[in-house]
Scaffold this motif. Structure first.
Motif, mmCIF file in Angstrom:
data_model
loop_
_atom_site.group_PDB
_atom_site.id
_atom_site.type_symbol
_atom_site.label_atom_id
_atom_site.label_comp_id
_atom_site.label_asym_id
_atom_site.label_seq_id
_atom_site.Cartn_x
_atom_site.Cartn_y
_atom_site.Cartn_z
ATOM 1 N N ASP A 18 0.849 -1.197 0.000
ATOM 2 C CA ASP A 18 0.000 0.000 0.000
ATOM 3 C C ASP A 18 0.881 1.242 0.000
ATOM 4 N N ASP A 19 0.238 2.414 -0.072
ATOM 5 C CA ASP A 19 0.975 3.674 -0.160
ATOM 6 C C ASP A 19 1.879 3.893 1.053
ATOM 7 N N ASN A 20 1.396 3.544 2.246
ATOM 8 C CA ASN A 20 2.208 3.747 3.446
ATOM 9 C C ASN A 20 3.503 2.953 3.375
ATOM 10 N N ASP A 21 3.415 1.717 2.937
ATOM 11 C CA ASP A 21 4.611 0.884 2.823
ATOM 12 C C ASP A 21 5.583 1.466 1.802
ATOM 13 N N ARG A 22 5.052 1.871 0.653
ATOM 14 C CA ARG A 22 5.924 2.399 -0.401
ATOM 15 C C ARG A 22 6.619 3.683 0.049
ATOM 16 N N LYS A 23 5.875 4.585 0.673
ATOM 17 C CA LYS A 23 6.466 5.840 1.142
ATOM 18 C C LYS A 23 7.499 5.582 2.236
ATOM 19 N N THR A 24 7.195 4.643 3.117
ATOM 20 C CA THR A 24 8.129 4.308 4.196
ATOM 21 C C THR A 24 9.434 3.782 3.637
ATOM 22 N N ILE A 25 9.350 2.880 2.692
ATOM 23 C CA ILE A 25 10.553 2.321 2.071
ATOM 24 C C ILE A 25 11.368 3.424 1.394
ATOM 25 N N ALA A 26 10.683 4.353 0.717
ATOM 26 C CA ALA A 26 11.389 5.447 0.049
ATOM 27 C C ALA A 26 12.159 6.301 1.050
ATOM 28 N N VAL A 27 11.562 6.575 2.213
ATOM 29 C CA VAL A 27 12.242 7.355 3.256
ATOM 30 C C VAL A 27 13.504 6.635 3.713
ATOM 31 N N LEU A 32 19.515 5.614 3.659
ATOM 32 C CA LEU A 32 20.582 4.611 3.630
ATOM 33 C C LEU A 32 21.532 4.803 2.458
ATOM 34 N N ARG A 33 20.996 5.344 1.360
ATOM 35 C CA ARG A 33 21.802 5.554 0.161
ATOM 36 C C ARG A 33 21.783 7.027 -0.206
ATOM 37 N N ARG A 34 22.760 7.758 0.289
ATOM 38 C CA ARG A 34 22.806 9.199 0.038
ATOM 39 C C ARG A 34 23.036 9.521 -1.426
ATOM 40 N N ASP A 35 23.492 8.537 -2.203
ATOM 41 C CA ASP A 35 23.695 8.756 -3.631
ATOM 42 C C ASP A 35 22.396 8.637 -4.420
ATOM 43 N N ILE A 36 21.313 8.275 -3.747
ATOM 44 C CA ILE A 36 20.002 8.153 -4.401
ATOM 45 C C ILE A 36 19.086 9.213 -3.808
ATOM 46 N N SER A 37 18.627 10.128 -4.634
ATOM 47 C CA SER A 37 17.761 11.193 -4.141
ATOM 48 C C SER A 37 16.321 10.714 -4.064
ATOM 49 N N ARG A 38 15.508 11.438 -3.308
ATOM 50 C CA ARG A 38 14.086 11.088 -3.234
ATOM 51 C C ARG A 38 13.443 11.191 -4.611
ATOM 52 N N ALA A 39 13.953 12.088 -5.450
ATOM 53 C CA ALA A 39 13.404 12.237 -6.803
ATOM 54 C C ALA A 39 13.679 11.003 -7.656
ATOM 55 N N ASP A 40 14.739 10.267 -7.318
ATOM 56 C CA ASP A 40 15.067 9.043 -8.066
ATOM 57 C C ASP A 40 14.218 7.854 -7.643
ATOM 58 N N LEU A 41 13.521 7.970 -6.525
ATOM 59 C CA LEU A 41 12.676 6.885 -6.019
ATOM 60 C C LEU A 41 11.252 7.093 -6.505
ATOM 61 N N PRO A 43 7.712 5.465 -6.079
ATOM 62 C CA PRO A 43 6.704 4.530 -5.567
ATOM 63 C C PRO A 43 5.522 4.443 -6.532
ATOM 64 N N LEU A 44 5.097 3.223 -6.833
ATOM 65 C CA LEU A 44 3.994 3.011 -7.772
ATOM 66 C C LEU A 44 2.911 2.136 -7.150
ATOM 67 N N ARG A 45 1.654 2.539 -7.357
ATOM 68 C CA ARG A 45 0.534 1.709 -6.900
ATOM 69 C C ARG A 45 0.381 0.472 -7.779
ATOM 70 N N LYS A 46 0.682 0.618 -9.043
ATOM 71 C CA LYS A 46 0.583 -0.496 -9.994
ATOM 72 C C LYS A 46 1.885 -0.581 -10.760
ATOM 73 N N PRO A 47 2.306 -1.805 -11.112
ATOM 74 C CA PRO A 47 1.589 -3.072 -10.942
ATOM 75 C C PRO A 47 1.692 -3.626 -9.521
ATOM 76 N N MET A 48 0.683 -4.381 -9.123
ATOM 77 C CA MET A 48 0.729 -5.095 -7.855
ATOM 78 C C MET A 48 1.496 -6.398 -8.096
ATOM 79 N N ALA A 49 2.697 -6.455 -7.564
ATOM 80 C CA ALA A 49 3.596 -7.565 -7.881
ATOM 81 C C ALA A 49 3.570 -8.684 -6.849
ATOM 82 N N LEU A 50 2.642 -8.635 -5.892
ATOM 83 C CA LEU A 50 2.613 -9.600 -4.789
ATOM 84 C C LEU A 50 2.500 -11.032 -5.302
#
Length: 216
Positions: A18-27, A32-41, A43-50
């Motif tokens: 869900d959105d909360n999980d995706r946003k949490t992972i992005a934070v 953890l990876r200062r070489d990756i900006s938030r703009a590079d992350l 989060p997508l609702r679809k596709p649902m890859a579960l």
């Protein structure tokens, strides 16, 4: 920076339950990876890859649908890798089998697929950071019940966290943990500098997450 480095795809796709999980992972990943900006992350609702509850007979067609959507996205937004979150809904080491299933299911994709699989659910990890949890709401007590223990053995982690932050004698109107608080907890973990060891407790699935982020 070399021309090859400039051409390297930067987009890290984040899929999750869900959105909360995706946003949490992005934070967490951005910290953890200062070489990756938030703009590079991304989060997508679809596709649902579960994949956990997908029968083996349906896995190939399910993976094909997810892969087709990701390949289409890659045309406009070149993908660096894909983080795929799915809760194990079981204690450790159940996360290991689900990580293997995700990797096997999407092995044909041309980018690294990095599973993010908390043992039981993401709330399990918050028991590693009781002080960060406490700082989200002044009325909460820090969930220190698992000091020095393996939090990967907590069953029904979300419900256990709700109980853990509730102080004795709390009023009926007490505002306990809700799933949207995960983003706030992640931000507190980052702002208080608690991502680095030593940890308050142990979690093999958290370590697996750290290992995945290191491979981006």
């Amino acid at each position: 920076m070399t021309p090859r480095q400039r051409q390297q795809p930067r987009t890290v796709v984040v899929l999750g339950e869900d959105d909360n999980d995706r946003k949490t992972i992005a934070v967490l990943v951005a910290a953890l990876r200062r070489d990756i900006s938030r703009a590079d992350l991304k989060p997508l609702r679809k596709p649902m890859a579960l994949v956990r509850n997908v029968p083996p007979s349906r896995l190939p067609s399910h993976a094909d649908r997810v892969s087709a959507l990701l390949r289409a996205l890659n045309v406009a937004t070149p993908i660096r890798c894909v983080l795929m979150h799915e809760d194990a809904d079981d204690v450790e080491p159940a996360h290991e089998a689900l990580i293997s299933k995700i990797e096997e299911c999407y092995r044909s994709l041309p980018w690294p697929v990095l599973p993010v699989v908390p043992a039981w659910e993401m709330e399990t990890w918050w028991f590693l950071f009781p002080e960060a949890v406490r700082q989200v709401r002044p009325s909460w007590q820090p969930p220190r019940q698992y000091a020095g223990r393996d939090v990967g053995q907590i069953r029904n982690a979300k419900e256990q966290l709700k109980k853990a932050v509730r102080p004795a004698g709390a009023r009926p109107t007490f505002q306990s943990y809700v799933e949207a608080d995960s983003v706030l907890i992640a931000e507190k973990i980052v702002s208080t500098g608690q991502l680095s060891p030593p940890w308050f407790a142990r979690s093999r699935s958290w370590q697996s997450f750290l290992d995945a982020v290191a491979r981006i």
